[in-house]
Design an enzyme around this catalytic site. Sequence first.
Site, PDB file in Angstrom:
ATOM      1  N   LYS A 174       2.909   0.119  15.846  1.00 13.12           N
ATOM      2  CA  LYS A 174       2.279  -1.129  15.390  1.00 13.12           C
ATOM      3  C   LYS A 174       3.251  -1.924  14.524  1.00 13.12           C
ATOM      4  O   LYS A 174       3.620  -1.487  13.437  1.00 13.12           O
ATOM      5  CB  LYS A 174       1.030  -0.830  14.547  1.00 13.12           C
ATOM      6  CG  LYS A 174       0.221  -2.094  14.295  1.00 13.12           C
ATOM      7  CD  LYS A 174      -0.846  -1.936  13.244  1.00 13.12           C
ATOM      8  CE  LYS A 174      -0.339  -2.137  11.847  1.00 13.12           C
ATOM      9  NZ  LYS A 174       0.206  -3.502  11.596  1.00 13.12           N
ATOM     10  N   SER A 228       4.780  -0.245   1.728  1.00 12.43           N
ATOM     11  CA  SER A 228       4.558  -0.090   0.289  1.00 12.43           C
ATOM     12  C   SER A 228       4.077   1.324  -0.050  1.00 12.43           C
ATOM     13  O   SER A 228       3.494   2.018   0.784  1.00 12.43           O
ATOM     14  CB  SER A 228       3.536  -1.114  -0.181  1.00 12.43           C
ATOM     15  OG  SER A 228       2.294  -0.833   0.427  1.00 12.43           O
ATOM     16  N   GLU A 249       8.431   6.199   4.327  1.00 12.62           N
ATOM     17  CA  GLU A 249       9.520   5.547   3.606  1.00 12.62           C
ATOM     18  C   GLU A 249       8.873   4.398   2.851  1.00 12.62           C
ATOM     19  O   GLU A 249       8.427   3.427   3.471  1.00 12.62           O
ATOM     20  CB  GLU A 249      10.571   5.078   4.616  1.00 12.62           C
ATOM     21  CG  GLU A 249      11.937   4.937   3.991  1.00 12.62           C
ATOM     22  CD  GLU A 249      12.161   3.538   3.496  1.00 12.62           C
ATOM     23  OE1 GLU A 249      11.946   3.323   2.281  1.00 12.62           O
ATOM     24  OE2 GLU A 249      12.529   2.680   4.294  1.00 12.62           O
ATOM     25  N   CYS A 283      13.566  -2.402   0.683  1.00  9.51           N
ATOM     26  CA  CYS A 283      13.015  -1.313  -0.140  1.00  9.51           C
ATOM     27  C   CYS A 283      14.099  -0.714  -1.032  1.00  9.51           C
ATOM     28  O   CYS A 283      13.803  -0.235  -2.117  1.00  9.51           O
ATOM     29  CB  CYS A 283      12.367  -0.258   0.747  1.00  9.51           C
ATOM     30  SG  CYS A 283      13.446   0.239   2.066  1.00  9.51           S
ATOM     31  N   GLU A 384       7.755  -2.678  -8.318  1.00  7.93           N
ATOM     32  CA  GLU A 384       8.549  -3.238  -7.225  1.00  7.93           C
ATOM     33  C   GLU A 384       8.069  -4.667  -6.973  1.00  7.93           C
ATOM     34  O   GLU A 384       6.899  -4.897  -6.722  1.00  7.93           O
ATOM     35  CB  GLU A 384       8.363  -2.401  -5.960  1.00  7.93           C
ATOM     36  CG  GLU A 384       9.198  -2.901  -4.810  1.00  7.93           C
ATOM     37  CD  GLU A 384       9.077  -2.036  -3.557  1.00  7.93           C
ATOM     38  OE1 GLU A 384       7.950  -1.724  -3.168  1.00  7.93           O
ATOM     39  OE2 GLU A 384      10.123  -1.686  -2.987  1.00  7.93           O
TER      40      GLU A 384
HETATM   41  P1  ADP Z   1       2.579  -5.236   2.500  1.00  6.15           P
HETATM   42  O1  ADP Z   1       1.563  -4.883   1.470  1.00  6.15           O
HETATM   43  O2  ADP Z   1       3.840  -5.726   1.921  1.00  6.15           O
HETATM   44  O3  ADP Z   1       2.103  -6.109   3.617  1.00  6.15           O
HETATM   45  P2  ADP Z   1       2.188  -2.661   3.733  1.00  6.15           P
HETATM   46  O4  ADP Z   1       2.856  -1.445   3.250  1.00  6.15           O
HETATM   47  O5  ADP Z   1       0.728  -2.783   3.439  1.00  6.15           O
HETATM   48  O6  ADP Z   1       3.023  -3.876   3.173  1.00  6.15           O
HETATM   49  O7  ADP Z   1       2.418  -2.836   5.290  1.00  6.15           O
HETATM   50  C1  ADP Z   1       3.341  -2.126   6.059  1.00  6.15           C
HETATM   51  C2  ADP Z   1       2.723  -1.768   7.378  1.00  6.15           C
HETATM   52  O8  ADP Z   1       1.599  -0.927   7.139  1.00  6.15           O
HETATM   53  C3  ADP Z   1       2.203  -2.955   8.191  1.00  6.15           C
HETATM   54  O9  ADP Z   1       2.425  -2.698   9.561  1.00  6.15           O
HETATM   55  C4  ADP Z   1       0.726  -2.936   7.865  1.00  6.15           C
HETATM   56  O10 ADP Z   1      -0.067  -3.534   8.866  1.00  6.15           O
HETATM   57  C5  ADP Z   1       0.444  -1.455   7.793  1.00  6.15           C
HETATM   58  N1  ADP Z   1      -0.767  -1.093   7.032  1.00  6.15           N
HETATM   59  C6  ADP Z   1      -1.326  -1.765   5.994  1.00  6.15           C
HETATM   60  N2  ADP Z   1      -2.424  -1.128   5.556  1.00  6.15           N
HETATM   61  C7  ADP Z   1      -2.604  -0.032   6.329  1.00  6.15           C
HETATM   62  C8  ADP Z   1      -3.559   1.041   6.372  1.00  6.15           C
HETATM   63  N3  ADP Z   1      -4.578   1.101   5.529  1.00  6.15           N
HETATM   64  N4  ADP Z   1      -3.394   2.002   7.319  1.00  6.15           N
HETATM   65  C9  ADP Z   1      -2.346   1.972   8.167  1.00  6.15           C
HETATM   66  N5  ADP Z   1      -1.434   0.989   8.176  1.00  6.15           N
HETATM   67  C10 ADP Z   1      -1.530  -0.002   7.281  1.00  6.15           C
END
Ligand code: ADP
Length: 481
Positions: A174, A228, A249, A283, A384
Amino acid sequence: SLPTGLFINNEFVKATSGEKITSINPTNEEIICEVEAASSEDVDKAVKAARAALNHESWRDLSGSDKGALMHKLADLVEAEKEVLATIETWDNGKPYESSMFDIVEVITTLRYYAGWADKIHGSTIPTTPLKFAYTVRHPIGVCGQIIPWNFPLAMAAWKLGPALAGGNTVVMKPAEQTPLSILYFAGLIAKAGFPPGVINILNGHGKDAGHAIAAHLDIDKVAFTGSTATGKMIMKTASVNMKNITLETGGKSPLLVFSDADLEQAAKWSQFGIFGNSGQICTSTSRVLVHESVLDKFLVLFKEAIKTLNKVGDPFEEGTFQGPQVTKAQYDKILAYVDVAKSEGATLAMGGVPFKGVGGKGYFIEPTVFTNVKSDMTIYREEIFGPFVAISTFKTEEEAVAMANDSTYGLASAIFTQDIARAHRVADRIESGMCWINSSQDSDPRVPFGGVKQSGIGRELGEAGLSAYTCEKAIHVNLG
Ligand code: ADP
């Protein structure tokens, strides 16, 4: 036209939900296109395709060298279309075109590096007691979920895809909903390269829907994530439902240490590169600079000079631009909010801290922002920020420098500037981070393991360790008696 569907079984299809996500160009705030958004039902379809492909002879029984050849073919196709891919990456993410091209080259080298591993995966033989021995074989882990961030969309996809394919796994990936376009274009090349249907499936979608569905799916064996720390923790928890193998990561607050014996000009240049590269959306960005108090003034002069000469903010398609916009309005707002927090906590704004309006007044641009007099209890020392934003502090002794560097819940990367060879290796040894640069910043290479300690992640990507993370060793005991 750009592919915008869900890529399942080597075909682009529509999402069952009918839901779409709008892709916005962060440089001019204009809509690029609408992209299908996967629901948990679509994820389930992709998992079924990936499971079938895993057990299908066209992939399962393909020799390592044939798998490697397919990966090289994919790398060839990326190479042939690298300008198109770099252009899409810059539209969607906002990074300078030259940086996008750098990322595409990294995609190619990573695919080729792991293509080379595909026929070199084997176990070992272990003599045990008289008339008994054991041998091991390496199997794929199975169906692998891969959740990609928006800061290096295609490069992060390649870091995850390369070892997964070399190891014989199948994939449900994804992209981040903010930046799916380059990865979807790349999906078209996967079909063209001749991978059997279902080996690689790519679904755009929201984190809370498709992302969560991947982490929670009972028929996914592994989940690899870059993003994150907060989301990483959530995924870890969700993935425990069937005890998935995990590689995470996550975030960082990486220190860059400038000792009194450093080449200050070099330290200033690498600081500029390490903090403002990719608009600070890395990161491993070295977002805390710790400087020996005796060289602070001199360092600041050189650092500001480096920003002035090397850090051109502007249109990412213009030659010579170093810093493009932030990826989204949400990120832009979040970063600017930290400026107010920093001021209210007593840090000194030395530069920037305001939007940059030089590209027709549009876009999510922020001027390179430098805060000095930052103390370890301040928010900007600890959190961060993920923007063109640096917190500068001072130290008195090497011991204090190491303690300050390690005073973080994160432990992703670190950088040390010194001309004293013993000090360089001593500090590199004591610093709590998964990676450390001596007189440099941000180097990474497909051959070298990448990952963090503490809350910066679990496991390693790239290198041989990155491959091991996509195979599992089975031990077979033999009785000759
Ligand atoms: P940001 O907060 O900067 O958008 P994220 O760490 O939330 O960064 O996003 C990184 C990836 O994780 C994206 O592909 C996002 O769609 C996905 N993501 C966000 N929330 C979830 C979740 N609850 N479960 C699985 N994947 C997630």
